[in-house]
Write a protein that holds these residues in place. Structure first.
Motif, mmCIF file in Angstrom:
data_model
loop_
_atom_site.group_PDB
_atom_site.id
_atom_site.type_symbol
_atom_site.label_atom_id
_atom_site.label_comp_id
_atom_site.label_asym_id
_atom_site.label_seq_id
_atom_site.Cartn_x
_atom_site.Cartn_y
_atom_site.Cartn_z
ATOM 1 N N LYS A 1 0.826 -1.209 0.000
ATOM 2 C CA LYS A 1 0.000 0.000 0.000
ATOM 3 C C LYS A 1 0.859 1.257 0.000
ATOM 4 O O LYS A 1 0.476 2.284 -0.572
ATOM 5 C CB LYS A 1 -0.928 -0.005 1.212
ATOM 6 N N ALA A 2 2.007 1.186 0.641
ATOM 7 C CA ALA A 2 2.844 2.384 0.768
ATOM 8 C C ALA A 2 3.466 2.794 -0.568
ATOM 9 O O ALA A 2 3.561 3.982 -0.869
ATOM 10 C CB ALA A 2 3.941 2.153 1.804
ATOM 11 N N ILE A 3 3.886 1.825 -1.361
ATOM 12 C CA ILE A 3 4.589 2.149 -2.608
ATOM 13 C C ILE A 3 3.726 2.961 -3.580
ATOM 14 O O ILE A 3 4.136 4.046 -4.009
ATOM 15 C CB ILE A 3 5.139 0.876 -3.279
ATOM 16 N N PRO A 4 2.523 2.483 -3.941
ATOM 17 C CA PRO A 4 1.729 3.297 -4.884
ATOM 18 C C PRO A 4 1.291 4.628 -4.289
ATOM 19 O O PRO A 4 1.212 5.634 -5.003
ATOM 20 C CB PRO A 4 0.529 2.396 -5.211
ATOM 21 N N GLY A 5 1.003 4.657 -2.982
ATOM 22 C CA GLY A 5 0.617 5.909 -2.349
ATOM 23 C C GLY A 5 1.745 6.920 -2.354
ATOM 24 O O GLY A 5 1.550 8.102 -2.641
ATOM 25 N N PHE A 6 2.957 6.448 -2.043
ATOM 26 C CA PHE A 6 4.118 7.337 -2.045
ATOM 27 C C PHE A 6 4.456 7.771 -3.465
ATOM 28 O O PHE A 6 4.811 8.936 -3.704
ATOM 29 C CB PHE A 6 5.320 6.644 -1.411
ATOM 30 N N TYR A 7 4.355 6.851 -4.402
ATOM 31 C CA TYR A 7 4.647 7.180 -5.800
ATOM 32 C C TYR A 7 3.741 8.307 -6.296
ATOM 33 O O TYR A 7 4.201 9.245 -6.970
ATOM 34 C CB TYR A 7 4.474 5.942 -6.675
ATOM 35 N N ALA A 8 2.458 8.229 -5.959
ATOM 36 C CA ALA A 8 1.518 9.271 -6.371
ATOM 37 C C ALA A 8 1.886 10.617 -5.764
ATOM 38 O O ALA A 8 1.692 11.662 -6.391
ATOM 39 C CB ALA A 8 0.095 8.883 -5.969
ATOM 40 N N GLN A 9 2.444 10.591 -4.563
ATOM 41 C CA GLN A 9 2.817 11.822 -3.877
ATOM 42 C C GLN A 9 4.134 12.397 -4.393
ATOM 43 O O GLN A 9 4.298 13.615 -4.473
ATOM 44 C CB GLN A 9 2.931 11.550 -2.368
ATOM 45 N N ALA A 10 5.087 11.528 -4.739
ATOM 46 C CA ALA A 10 6.461 11.989 -5.007
ATOM 47 C C ALA A 10 6.912 11.838 -6.457
ATOM 48 O O ALA A 10 8.059 12.149 -6.757
ATOM 49 C CB ALA A 10 7.427 11.215 -4.100
ATOM 50 N N LYS A 11 6.048 11.422 -7.347
ATOM 51 C CA LYS A 11 6.483 11.123 -8.714
ATOM 52 C C LYS A 11 7.029 12.339 -9.452
ATOM 53 O O LYS A 11 7.851 12.196 -10.367
ATOM 54 C CB LYS A 11 5.344 10.487 -9.507
ATOM 55 N N ASP A 12 6.578 13.535 -9.081
ATOM 56 C CA ASP A 12 7.042 14.741 -9.768
ATOM 57 C C ASP A 12 8.169 15.455 -9.022
ATOM 58 O O ASP A 12 8.594 16.536 -9.428
ATOM 59 C CB ASP A 12 5.867 15.711 -9.971
ATOM 60 N N MET A 13 8.647 14.872 -7.927
ATOM 61 C CA MET A 13 9.709 15.487 -7.140
ATOM 62 C C MET A 13 11.080 15.147 -7.716
ATOM 63 O O MET A 13 11.250 14.153 -8.429
ATOM 64 C CB MET A 13 9.652 14.975 -5.683
ATOM 65 N N GLU A 14 12.051 15.974 -7.361
ATOM 66 C CA GLU A 14 13.440 15.638 -7.634
ATOM 67 C C GLU A 14 13.811 14.417 -6.798
ATOM 68 O O GLU A 14 13.253 14.197 -5.711
ATOM 69 C CB GLU A 14 14.353 16.809 -7.279
ATOM 70 N N ALA A 15 14.752 13.618 -7.291
ATOM 71 C CA ALA A 15 15.117 12.371 -6.616
ATOM 72 C C ALA A 15 15.552 12.615 -5.169
ATOM 73 O O ALA A 15 15.165 11.872 -4.264
ATOM 74 C CB ALA A 15 16.223 11.664 -7.386
#
Length: 199
Positions: free
Chosen positions: A15-29
């Motif tokens: 559950k954490a991976i897709p939720g975090f991805y949606a939050q951070a996908k546009d951030m710098e690494a």
């Protein structure tokens, strides 16, 4: 094994991976990594507060372990139904906040309401057994470590595996979660004497 399974379903990286991805996908690494570390540390701190302090409140309110089983079963089933009915594998991230590591990353991406109940139930099952309580705490550290690794590589994982695969995995885990919900609910009813263990 039961506690680890329920922690994986309610607090784990699926559950954490897709939720975090949606939050951070546009951030710098670098920003995404910092968010993952901060979110994990906050989630771990919150988990430890739930595990070590909330049982005292639970006892003062005279909430029994079987009461927690019933509540956890209801929340687990509601969560599983939401996943199966709404075609989602994780809580949708909220709008950006001033402290995104706390909300939405720590709560609710990592620690969901049913995850918090699972922690309380696990500590209730441990009871006065210090070794079992220690095991629950260790499992929390393990799960949070898995979440951190998953979030650090969330973008690569989602791009490699694909959103559809995550949805499929989410559905599978939702079915398992529904079964766990029934299990803990029925076990509480057995302990209350409402039904017999042979029924």
């Amino acid at each position: 094994a039961f506690v680890f399974t329920i922690f994986m379903v309610t607090l784990g990286p699926i559950k954490a991976i897709p939720g975090f991805y949606a939050q951070a996908k546009d951030m710098e690494a670098a920003d995404a990594r910092a968010l993952a570390f901060k979110g994990t540390l906050l989630a771990l701190a919150i988990s430890l507060v739930i595990a070590l302090i909330m049982p005292v409140v639970q006892a003062s309110w005279r909430v029994t372990t079987d009461d927690l089983r019933i509540a956890t079963g209801i929340l687990l089933f509601m969560s599983a139904y939401q996943i199966l009915a709404n075609d989602t594998t994780a809580p949708s991230p909220d709008a950006p906040t001033k402290y995104p590591a706390l909300s939405p990353v720590a709560i609710p991406v990592i620690i969901t309401p049913w995850g918090a109940m699972a922690i309380l139930m696990a500590m209730g099952l441990a009871g006065d057994n210090a070794e079992l309580a220690k095991t629950v705490i260790i499992l929390l550290f393990v799960i949070m470590g898995l979440n951190l690794v998953g979030m650090l590589f969330a973008k690569r994982i989602v791009e490699l595996v694909g959103v559809v695969s995550f949805k499929l995995l989410g559905w599978i885990f939702a079915v398992l979660q529904a079964g766990l919900a029934v299990h803990v609910f029925v076990h509480a009813l057995e302990n209350w004497g409402v039904i017999s263990s042979s029924s």
